[in-house]
Enzyme design. Structure first.
Site, PDB file in Angstrom:
ATOM      1  N   ASP A 475       0.837  -1.215   0.000  1.00  0.00           N
ATOM      2  CA  ASP A 475       0.000   0.000   0.000  1.00  0.00           C
ATOM      3  C   ASP A 475       0.858   1.246   0.000  1.00  0.00           C
ATOM      4  O   ASP A 475       0.628   2.175  -0.746  1.00  0.00           O
ATOM      5  CB  ASP A 475      -0.946  -0.002   1.203  1.00  0.00           C
ATOM      6  CG  ASP A 475      -0.199  -0.015   2.534  1.00  0.00           C
ATOM      7  OD1 ASP A 475       0.920  -0.571   2.593  1.00  0.00           O
ATOM      8  OD2 ASP A 475      -0.730   0.530   3.511  1.00  0.00           O
ATOM      9  N   GLU A 480       3.271   1.351   6.405  1.00  0.00           N
ATOM     10  CA  GLU A 480       2.764  -0.014   6.541  1.00  0.00           C
ATOM     11  C   GLU A 480       3.590  -1.073   5.802  1.00  0.00           C
ATOM     12  O   GLU A 480       3.766  -2.167   6.296  1.00  0.00           O
ATOM     13  CB  GLU A 480       1.328  -0.071   6.034  1.00  0.00           C
ATOM     14  CG  GLU A 480       0.403   0.863   6.777  1.00  0.00           C
ATOM     15  CD  GLU A 480      -1.053   0.479   6.637  1.00  0.00           C
ATOM     16  OE1 GLU A 480      -1.330  -0.690   6.333  1.00  0.00           O
ATOM     17  OE2 GLU A 480      -1.900   1.369   6.828  1.00  0.00           O
ATOM     18  N   TRP A 541     -11.789  -6.163  -1.117  1.00  0.00           N
ATOM     19  CA  TRP A 541     -10.345  -6.411  -0.933  1.00  0.00           C
ATOM     20  C   TRP A 541     -10.020  -7.848  -1.339  1.00  0.00           C
ATOM     21  O   TRP A 541      -9.135  -8.105  -2.153  1.00  0.00           O
ATOM     22  CB  TRP A 541      -9.944  -6.133   0.530  1.00  0.00           C
ATOM     23  CG  TRP A 541      -9.454  -4.739   0.719  1.00  0.00           C
ATOM     24  CD1 TRP A 541      -8.188  -4.372   1.059  1.00  0.00           C
ATOM     25  CD2 TRP A 541     -10.176  -3.514   0.527  1.00  0.00           C
ATOM     26  NE1 TRP A 541      -8.080  -3.004   1.087  1.00  0.00           N
ATOM     27  CE2 TRP A 541      -9.288  -2.446   0.776  1.00  0.00           C
ATOM     28  CE3 TRP A 541     -11.473  -3.188   0.175  1.00  0.00           C
ATOM     29  CZ2 TRP A 541      -9.662  -1.111   0.673  1.00  0.00           C
ATOM     30  CZ3 TRP A 541     -11.856  -1.860   0.068  1.00  0.00           C
ATOM     31  CH2 TRP A 541     -10.958  -0.850   0.316  1.00  0.00           C
ATOM     32  N   GLU A 743      -2.785   9.196  -0.628  1.00  0.00           N
ATOM     33  CA  GLU A 743      -3.744   8.280  -0.010  1.00  0.00           C
ATOM     34  C   GLU A 743      -5.149   8.870   0.052  1.00  0.00           C
ATOM     35  O   GLU A 743      -6.131   8.119  -0.019  1.00  0.00           O
ATOM     36  CB  GLU A 743      -3.266   7.929   1.411  1.00  0.00           C
ATOM     37  CG  GLU A 743      -4.127   6.898   2.123  1.00  0.00           C
ATOM     38  CD  GLU A 743      -3.590   6.530   3.505  1.00  0.00           C
ATOM     39  OE1 GLU A 743      -2.710   7.247   4.029  1.00  0.00           O
ATOM     40  OE2 GLU A 743      -4.056   5.524   4.066  1.00  0.00           O
ATOM     41  N   HIS A 755       0.741   6.199  -2.229  1.00  0.00           N
ATOM     42  CA  HIS A 755      -0.150   5.049  -2.392  1.00  0.00           C
ATOM     43  C   HIS A 755      -0.385   4.800  -3.887  1.00  0.00           C
ATOM     44  O   HIS A 755      -0.282   5.709  -4.688  1.00  0.00           O
ATOM     45  CB  HIS A 755      -1.497   5.320  -1.711  1.00  0.00           C
ATOM     46  CG  HIS A 755      -1.600   4.731  -0.334  1.00  0.00           C
ATOM     47  ND1 HIS A 755      -0.739   5.045   0.674  1.00  0.00           N
ATOM     48  CD2 HIS A 755      -2.488   3.836   0.193  1.00  0.00           C
ATOM     49  CE1 HIS A 755      -1.095   4.366   1.772  1.00  0.00           C
ATOM     50  NE2 HIS A 755      -2.154   3.628   1.491  1.00  0.00           N
TER      51      HIS A 755
END
Ligand code: RAM
Length: 887
Positions: A475, A480, A541, A743, A755
């Protein structure tokens, strides 16, 4: 002069790969022809166990015979069973439509890996069993070879990360090996060609091990630190050297190895690295090094995962960037600005007294005082785990003497700025170089047009893609580094169109299947150490599993991935069926980070449930399973009825709350009842008008809206939307200095500036503007459709895409009312070309008159189709220069 050649001879999507571990590898080639209408009518593949045999035409492993087929991709090896380490020499011959020999390839090669776990003779070894962080271990052993080396390979699984050294040299330029997997299911080993590094007499093999994802020791929201697989770094190695006399020497990891800690005092995938050069062991990886003071390596348990070959391109330094400016916002605090948001490392080069401690912190945002904003990139991690934890920080302690050069080995960072403290004096640009580090898949797609804002969007997308490309799709590269599944499928089409990603996505679909529970459930991040299986992420997702397998089929004609993934796909759809209430799936993240209007989650979740069921139907038909095809087709129908019954309002021809995402979701996923499509589309157009031609969407709508506009013949509206610079729009980010995609539309505080999840726009540029579109009936671009749109005030546009069947180019240029269109169709592929314009009478193609309303079926040849009344404009049809940083 007529020129024909074969290029890109590949095995499992890679040229001359080492360490293939599938029994029936798939081969492919690309035919290049200077003349029009050159086609392959038949082929013959010859595979031999030695170069010599192949040269003599003795295909002792496989002779496909003369196969009447124009296929040139996904050709399955069907010869003798392949043994571990077998080197397979192959070539292909083609015949043309007239039955005469067309062309013959140069010899190519692939090599098998270690196919059975029993063929590994070594033991897993480590310095310690203690999983708590300890300085990075070094492992070594010396050995003697009695002859010159003909060929040598090292098969290495060094977890979390390893660097291999032989006789004082680092082997190759790979970084951060092996790729991230669910280590308790699967671990990847890397095959290194070490022939050149060995010599007769004394030799030494040595490794450094890092923690990587295998031993995450810093706390985070996603609890990688509590992964069941977590253990201290460990190594399994098998070195095989074939000597001139034919004898094979094998050196393996075992308790005879010696180990010590060295200069790396701290390494963490999130935290960074600390290297004290004073603690190096000079000569540690060379023969003759005195390791008597080192400890004996411990034989330990290996990970539970099956050993599997790493068949994706490695990570390495792909580019070097000189910083643009250096500021000193506080005394002794220097901030280097690279001018580009990137993923990688800073390389230091300097000269200074021993013991000087240089600290570099990385971020892609600055605070008001000009120092870096650490919280912006590590918000979650720091906030949840306590600010004492080191994050994106590399420290180097000088050994003194000669000039020193260093970069971290076992981590990478997301950044535009590097903040340095501890420099002896005042640094200048020579002291720091920014290195991009990512999976090194070649760039295979380009787009450029006369609208500079669009070019900026395209470039930012390319950057965000590679910045999130580290053996898994991530991402963001800082906060992260997680394989968020939604982000990845939304970016996958543009990833496939721009980078040589087939092998990479094949690996990641395997990772997805590995992550699936028996119930069918999937986690939001893949791989995961256990976090993310709640119902939080949902089908928008999880469908990455199904969609990316489908994209590999569509973009590369990959049937095997559909076959392999089919049971997992079905398990997932069955899971949703158990979770659905009256056909509606209500859980999930939905249209994540919308600009203004939220869309009810059940709309988008049920949309993906339907899409998944439909794909399953197609896959079942394709794989010859009529029973499943019928069953899931009935399921799809029932979902569609439930969706329309629940969300559709006929009076307003609208869905749910009438948001852009709700309306475009129904259209994009094919859920609108036949006959209503046009009315619903008109509702969407009105809604976009009300939103002042801005995209009021989150990441899902950002893919649906432009594609629906294109499909329904209004790409001009998408053009208007993409051309905005006020909130919410891509342009709004660039007005704020963006060099990557962000993002959130509103760029709110402490959100990422790197992102890829809004990145489908770059695929849309190809599909809509230059108009390169795949034909699902002839996957892998065996046949494709060119349908350009001359939008807004664009005066030119051009695309390149090196497809599975060869290089496709489309370029157009408008001069007054005239349009020149150049199209390159690869040999052995065909295209249907739509020529924009109203009056068929004025269209001329390469010397012939064509009626406008008939589609032009151009049979392959590397044909430049152009209007002969116009000279070729600068750059049209031929390769063109990219503005800005070259990726
Ligand atoms: C964020 C991630 C990712 C998104 C999830 C839901 O934490 O950055 O982009 O998919 O949330």
């Amino acid at each position: 002069m007529r020129r024909l050649m074969l290029r890109k001879l590949r095995c499992e999507y890679v040229e001359a790969p080492l360490g293939i571990d599938v029994q029936r590898p798939r081969l492919s080639w690309v035919l290049e022809a200077s003349d029009r209408a050159q086609r392959q009518a038949a082929y013959q593949v010859l595979v031999a166990s030695t170069e010599e045999l192949l040269r003599r035409g003795k295909a002792d492993l496989w002779d496909s015979g003369h196969v009447n087929s124009d296929h040139s991709t996904q050709i399955e090896y069907r010869g003798r069973e392949l043994r571990s380490c077998a080197r397979c020499h192959w070539k292909v011959r083609l015949w043309g439509a007239d039955g005469k020999p067309l062309v013959q390839s140069k010899p190519a090669v692939w090599e098998m890996g270690l196919l059975e776990s029993s063929e590994w003779h070594g033991k897993w070894i480590a310095r310690t069993e203690d999983p708590a962080y300890q300085p990075a271990p070094l492992l070594r052993r010396g050995f003697t070879l009695r002859d010159t080396v003909k060929r040598a390979r090292a098969y290495v699984c060094g977890l979390g990360y390893h660097e291999l050294y032989i006789n004082g040299h680092k082997v190759g330029d790979r970084l951060l090996d092996p790729g991230f997997t669910r280590y308790d299911r699967r671990v990847l080993y890397v095959t290194h060609d070490i022939t050149e590094y060995l010599r007769p007499g004394d030799n030494a093999v040595a490794l450094m091990l890092g923690t990587g994802w295998y031993n995450v020791h810093t706390a985070s929201t996603w609890h990688h630190e509590s992964a069941a697989w977590r253990a201290s770094p460990r190594l399994l190695l098998e070195l095989r050297a074939t000597l001139a006399g034919g004898r094979i020497e094998t050196i393996v990891s075992d308790g005879a190895w010696k180990t010590a800690t060295g200069a790396i005092q701290y390494d963490s995938i999130y935290g960074g690295e600390t290297y004290d050069a004073r603690a190096e062991h000079p000569g540690w990886s060379s023969p003759g090094f005195d390791d008597s003071a080192w400890e004996q390596a411990k034989v330990v348990q290996g990970p539970r995962g099956a050993l599997s070959a790493q068949m994706i391109p490695p990570m390495r330094v792909c580019n070097a960037i000189e910083p643009r400016t250096i500021t000193e916002p506080r005394r002794g605090v220097f901030v280097f600005d690279t001018g580009q948001n990137m993923a990688g490392l800073a390389r230091l080069t300097l000269h200074g007294p021993a013991g000087t401690r240089l600290v570099m912190k990385y971020s892609d945002q600055l605070s008001a005082d000009g120092t870096i904003n650490e919280l912006a990139n590590g918000g979650h991690i720091l906030a949840f785990s306590g600010p004492s934890q080191q994050f994106q920080t590399d420290t180097y302690v000088l050994k003194g003497g000669a000039p020193e050069s260093w970069h971290a080995r076992f981590c990478y960072h997301g950044f535009q700025y590097v903040q340095m403290t501890g420099f002896p004096g005042r640094p200048d640009r020579e002291n720091l170089t920014a290195l991009t580090v990512h999976t090194d898949a070649k760039s295979i797609g380009r787009f450029e047009c006369s609208n500079e804002l669009f070019n900026k969007i395209w470039r930012a997308t390319q950057w965000s893609f590679v910045n999130n490309f580290h053996s898994i799709p991530t991402d963001c590269p800082h906060r992260e580094k997680n394989g968020w599944t939604g982000d990845s499928h939304l970016a996958a089409e543009q990833g496939l169109l721009h980078f040589d990603t087939a092998a990479f996505y094949t690996k990641w679909v395997t990772d997805l299947a590995d992550a699936q529970r028996d119930t069918g459930e999937l986690p939001g991040i893949v791989p995961t150490g256990g976090w993310g299986y709640d119902e939080w992420n949902g089908p928008a997702w999880d469908s990455a599993l199904i969609l990316i397998a489908l994209y590999l089929y569509l973009y590369h004609g990959d049937v095997r991935i559909l076959e392999r993934t089919y049971p997992s796909m079905r398990r997932y759809v069955d899971y949703l069926t158990r979770r659905a209430e009256a056909g509606i799936v209500s859980f999930g993240l939905g249209d994540w980070v919308p600009a203004k209007t939220e869309t009810p989650v059940p709309v988008t979740s049920t949309g993906y449930y339907y899409a998944d069921a439909k794909i399953l139907v197609r896959a079942a038909e394709f794989l010859g399973n009529p029973h499943d095809a019928r069953r899931y087709s009935e399921l799809a129908d029932s979902i569609r009825r439930a969706f329309n019954g629940t969300f559709y309002d006929d009076a307003s021809a609208s869905y749910a709350n009438g948001s852009q995402t709700a309306l475009s979701c129904a259209l994009y996923q094919g859920l609108v009842e036949p006959g209503n499509e046009d009315r619903v589309f008109q509702t969407l157009l009105r809604r976009i008008e009300q939103d002042d031609y801005h995209m009021d969407v989150g990441i899902l709508g950002a893919k649906y809206v432009p594609n629906v506009l294109l499909e329904h013949g209004r790409p001009d509206i998408a053009y208007r939307i993409f051309n905005q610079t006020s909130f919410p729009s891509y342009g709004y980010w660039f007005e704020r200095g963006a060099t990557t995609l962000w993002e959130t539309w509103d760029a709110r505080e402490n959100t990422s500036r790197n992102h890829i999840m809004f990145g489908d726009v770059a695929a849309w540029f190809h599909k809509a503007i230059t108009g390169i579109n795949l034909d699902p009936a002839a996957p892998g671009f065996k046949h494709f459709v060119v349908k350009p749109h001359v939008l807004g005030d664009l005066t030119f546009a051009r695309s390149e895409y090196d497809s599975a069947h060869g290089l496709i180019k489309v370029a157009w240029r408008r001069t007054g009312s005239r349009l020149q269109l150049d199209v390159r169709v690869p040999a052995n592929a065909t295209a249907t070309i739509h020529v924009p314009g109203r009056n068929p009478a004025v269209v001329e193609v390469a010397g012939g008159e064509y009626r406008f309303d008939t589609e032009l079926q151009l049979i392959a040849g590397s044909s430049q189709q152009r209007n002969k009344r116009h000279k070729r404009g600068p750059g049209s049809g031929s390769s063109f220069q990219l503005p800005g940083p070259v990726l």
